[in-house]
Design a protein around this motif. Structure first.
Motif, mmCIF file in Angstrom:
data_model
loop_
_atom_site.group_PDB
_atom_site.id
_atom_site.type_symbol
_atom_site.label_atom_id
_atom_site.label_comp_id
_atom_site.label_asym_id
_atom_site.label_seq_id
_atom_site.Cartn_x
_atom_site.Cartn_y
_atom_site.Cartn_z
ATOM 1 N N ASN A 133 31.666 -69.351 20.790
ATOM 2 C CA ASN A 133 32.588 -70.158 21.595
ATOM 3 C C ASN A 133 33.846 -70.535 20.836
ATOM 4 O O ASN A 133 34.938 -70.546 21.377
ATOM 5 N N PRO A 165 33.463 -58.654 23.795
ATOM 6 C CA PRO A 165 34.925 -58.622 23.822
ATOM 7 C C PRO A 165 35.513 -57.395 23.124
ATOM 8 O O PRO A 165 36.626 -56.994 23.413
ATOM 9 N N ALA A 167 36.105 -67.620 20.511
ATOM 10 C CA ALA A 167 36.856 -67.408 21.756
ATOM 11 C C ALA A 167 38.086 -68.314 21.778
ATOM 12 O O ALA A 167 39.166 -67.907 22.212
ATOM 13 N N ASP A 168 37.922 -69.523 21.264
ATOM 14 C CA ASP A 168 39.054 -70.458 21.209
ATOM 15 C C ASP A 168 40.143 -69.974 20.248
ATOM 16 O O ASP A 168 41.331 -70.115 20.535
ATOM 17 N N ALA A 211 38.042 -61.075 25.295
ATOM 18 C CA ALA A 211 38.886 -60.733 24.150
ATOM 19 C C ALA A 211 40.133 -61.608 24.125
ATOM 20 O O ALA A 211 40.590 -62.004 23.065
ATOM 21 N N ILE A 212 40.667 -61.916 25.297
ATOM 22 C CA ILE A 212 41.869 -62.756 25.288
ATOM 23 C C ILE A 212 41.512 -64.238 25.338
ATOM 24 O O ILE A 212 42.370 -65.083 25.552
ATOM 25 N N GLY A 213 40.236 -64.561 25.132
ATOM 26 C CA GLY A 213 39.880 -65.947 24.876
ATOM 27 C C GLY A 213 39.061 -66.655 25.933
ATOM 28 O O GLY A 213 38.803 -67.854 25.807
ATOM 29 N N ARG A 221 40.714 -66.862 19.525
ATOM 30 C CA ARG A 221 41.370 -65.725 20.187
ATOM 31 C C ARG A 221 42.359 -66.211 21.241
ATOM 32 O O ARG A 221 43.432 -65.657 21.424
ATOM 33 N N LEU A 222 41.962 -67.304 21.899
ATOM 34 C CA LEU A 222 42.805 -67.827 22.976
ATOM 35 C C LEU A 222 44.085 -68.472 22.442
ATOM 36 O O LEU A 222 45.171 -68.244 22.963
ATOM 37 N N LYS A 267 35.713 -67.875 27.817
ATOM 38 C CA LYS A 267 34.339 -68.086 27.374
ATOM 39 C C LYS A 267 33.380 -67.626 28.468
ATOM 40 O O LYS A 267 33.741 -67.635 29.648
ATOM 41 N N LEU A 314 37.232 -60.414 16.912
ATOM 42 C CA LEU A 314 36.433 -59.719 17.918
ATOM 43 C C LEU A 314 35.126 -59.237 17.310
ATOM 44 O O LEU A 314 34.181 -58.905 18.003
ATOM 45 N N LEU A 335 43.448 -70.600 30.966
ATOM 46 C CA LEU A 335 42.270 -70.717 30.095
ATOM 47 C C LEU A 335 42.526 -71.775 29.030
ATOM 48 O O LEU A 335 41.626 -72.444 28.554
#
Lengths: 225, 345
Positions: free
Chosen positions: A76, B337, A79-80, B259-261, A82-83, B263, A55, A111
């Protein structure tokens, strides 16, 4: 090694002063380990967690998740990470306000384009929320919301679970229940997990306990389960 | 993310309904004013719009104004591939009681340009005329006798036509024989296609330029168009502000989703999808509203629903709301995030 922090330093600019919150910190968490980080408020333990959770990018040092150095990843790609690789449990459960319990899990799965309804049902069953899966979250209590958040954290089958003060908004008996649940899920599913907390009652459930001292993590206790 | 957008809209019904209503009313107002602009334009100059003429040959220095252009009968006879056309705004008196009616006299050398008759028969001699049916409001019937005071002449109404007005007055179509006999001059030569060279002095003008110079036409249209452009500008700001407030209200939520992914791209897509659905529904409903509105309007209200005009204004409003929403997506990109941690250090 699921999570590895190497020579992490985090500084903040406070007017003309530079505040060093984390200094040259090394930290590792392995599969099947539930690690607790304790320390007084404002000592930087949440900063460590947000760095470990992709984060926040540290001022210097390297972050390895599943052996991959993510320090220089663009937004980006973070984010992946984190996902797919990290499951979060926040202090405020941070669910999406307008969705039903089951849809909370569907959001993260969608997602990731991997919606598996059976898995969602199984997770909700495990956290004891399957009887409320059609409810909107505004009808849930704080503890129930946190249970849903735990199920959501596991939904995409991440290797690393990060929890930031997951019990702060709950009373003593509820917080023990929630930590027991996190511990149980982490151990049965063989994940690596970090809990940041100042709630002492949480500690018996954790395998390793670190205390944040002057920007470094000091190992306090190691129990073998 | 499609289902997420829809679920959010159905959950926060009131919020989205309110924005939808604003869009609906702005769009409806735009459509109504454009319908009025159209209606007034028709009411004003329907005779010219109906006329199957492409170009007008006007005397020099007439600045596209028919009333400033004059051609004598001799000049008009020299017309090549064009025919003489006359227009005079004159008062008419109705038969016995001598009630005055504002009207416009017109004459067409080319019989093919005569308006379509909806009632009565083609005039048989020079003393018979075709009049616009709005004359009926003044009690004029088939066979009524009209007195033209300026030339001290009586004519008989032999037929009615419709949508044939000039500067908001009904047109009385007089035959060229009578026109010439009472000493009127012609005002223009008209061509049904192209601009054939003429031997007499003058210039060709397009029909649009001539219509714009009809007394009152430009003034009406420009004031209505000004209202329309202001409405569109207001719409940009109102919608922009609404969408902006809507997104900054959700910054926290965007932070959590990031934060949970999630975009930025997919969050922007979800927001734009909501705006898309809102705008399409509201604007379509407003168009339907404008379409059925004439049924409830008082008789004689000049309102014309022109699908192509409505479509273009609808598209403009749609673009405006998308742009307004696009500007507010900056706050989505900026959403951090780390907000999900419940504290920003």
């Amino acid at each position: 090694m699921t999570l590895k922090l190497q020579h992490i330093t985090q500084q903040f600019q406070d007017g003309d002063d530079t505040l060093t919150v984390v200094e040259n910190l090394d930290f590792e968490v392995n599969k099947g380990e539930l690690v607790a980080i304790i320390g007084p408020s404002g000592c930087g333990k949440s900063t460590v967690l947000s760095i470990a959770g992709a984060l926040q990018t540290p001022t210097s040092g390297d972050v390895f998740i599943n052996g991959k150095n993510i320090s220089n990843y663009p937004k980006n790609k973070l984010a992946d990470v984190r996902l797919k690789n990290i499951g979060y449990i926040f202090q405020a459960s941070n669910l999406v306000p307008f969705l039903m319990v089951k849809d909370q899990l569907k959001v993260v799965a969608d997602l990731n384009n991997t919606w598996d309804e059976k898995r969602a049902d199984e997770l909700l069953e495990a956290v004891g929320m399957s009887h409320r899966k059609k409810q909107h979250i505004q009808h849930l209590s704080g503890g129930e919301k946190q249970r849903v958040a735990i199920a959501r954290a596991f939904m995409n089958d991440p290797e690393l679970i990060l929890a930031d003060e997951p019990t702060a908004s709950l009373d003593a008996s509820r917080s023990e229940e929630i930590v027991a649940l996190i511990a149980h899920e982490v151990h049965t599913r063989n994940k690596a997990a970090v809990i940041v907390t100042h709630d002492e009652s949480v500690l018996p459930y954790c395998d390793i306990i670190y205390e944040m001292q002057q920007g470094k993590l000091v190992k306090q206790k190691e129990t073998s389960q | 993310m499609f289902s997420l957008s829809i679920k959010e809209m159905t959950f926060f019904k009131l919020k989205y309904l309110l924005i939808g209503f604003i869009l609906f009313f702005v769009a409806a107002l735009v459509f109504i004013i454009s319908g009025l602009a159209n209606g007034l334009a028709n009411d004003n100059a329907s005779s010219m719009k109906e006329l199957e003429v492409t170009n007008f040959y006007l005397a020099e220095d007439s600045e596209n104004r028919l009333d400033r252009s004059q051609f004598t009968i001799e000049q008009a006879e020299k017309a090549k591939d064009a025919s003489a056309f006359g227009v005079q705004m004159q008062t008419t008196e109705k038969g016995k009681d001598g009630k005055k009616i504002d009207s416009t006299f017109m004459t067409f050398e080319n019989e093919k340009l005569l308006p379509t008759i909806i009632e009565g028969k083609m005039p048989q001699n020079a003393n018979e005329v075709i009049v616009d049916k709005t004359m009926q409001e003044h009690g004029v019937k088939l066979g009524s006798v009209l007195y033209l005071p300026s030339v001290e002449k009586k004519v008989k109404v032999s037929a009615f036509t419709e949508h044939f007005t000039y500067s908001h007055t009904p047109v009385i179509v007089i035959q060229p024989a009578l026109w010439e006999k009472v000493g009127f001059t012609y005002n223009a030569l008209v061509s049904t296609s192209g601009t054939p060279a003429q031997s007499i002095d003058g210039d060709w003008s397009t029909k649009e330029d001539v219509v714009a110079q009809i007394p009152g036409y430009s003034a009406e249209q420009s004031s209505l168009n000004m209202m329309l452009s202001f409405l569109i500008i207001i719409a940009v700001f109102v919608l922009g502000a609404f969408f902006y407030i809507m997104t900054i209200q959700k910054v926290q939520q965007f932070g959590i989703l990031k934060a949970i992914g999630a975009k930025s791209k997919s969050l922007i897509r979800a927001t734009m999808l909501q705006v898309f659905i809102l705008s399409i529904t509201s604007i379509t409903l407003a168009a339907l509203f404008a379409y059925i509105l004439p049924l409830f309007m008082p008789e004689g209200m000049p309102f014309v629903f022109e699908p192509t005009v409505i479509l273009s204004y609808g598209a403009a409003l749609f673009a405006v709301s998308l742009i307004g929403a696009l500007i507010s997506t900056i706050s989505i990109v900026k959403a951090d995030p780390i907000q999900a941690m419940g504290r920003v250090e």
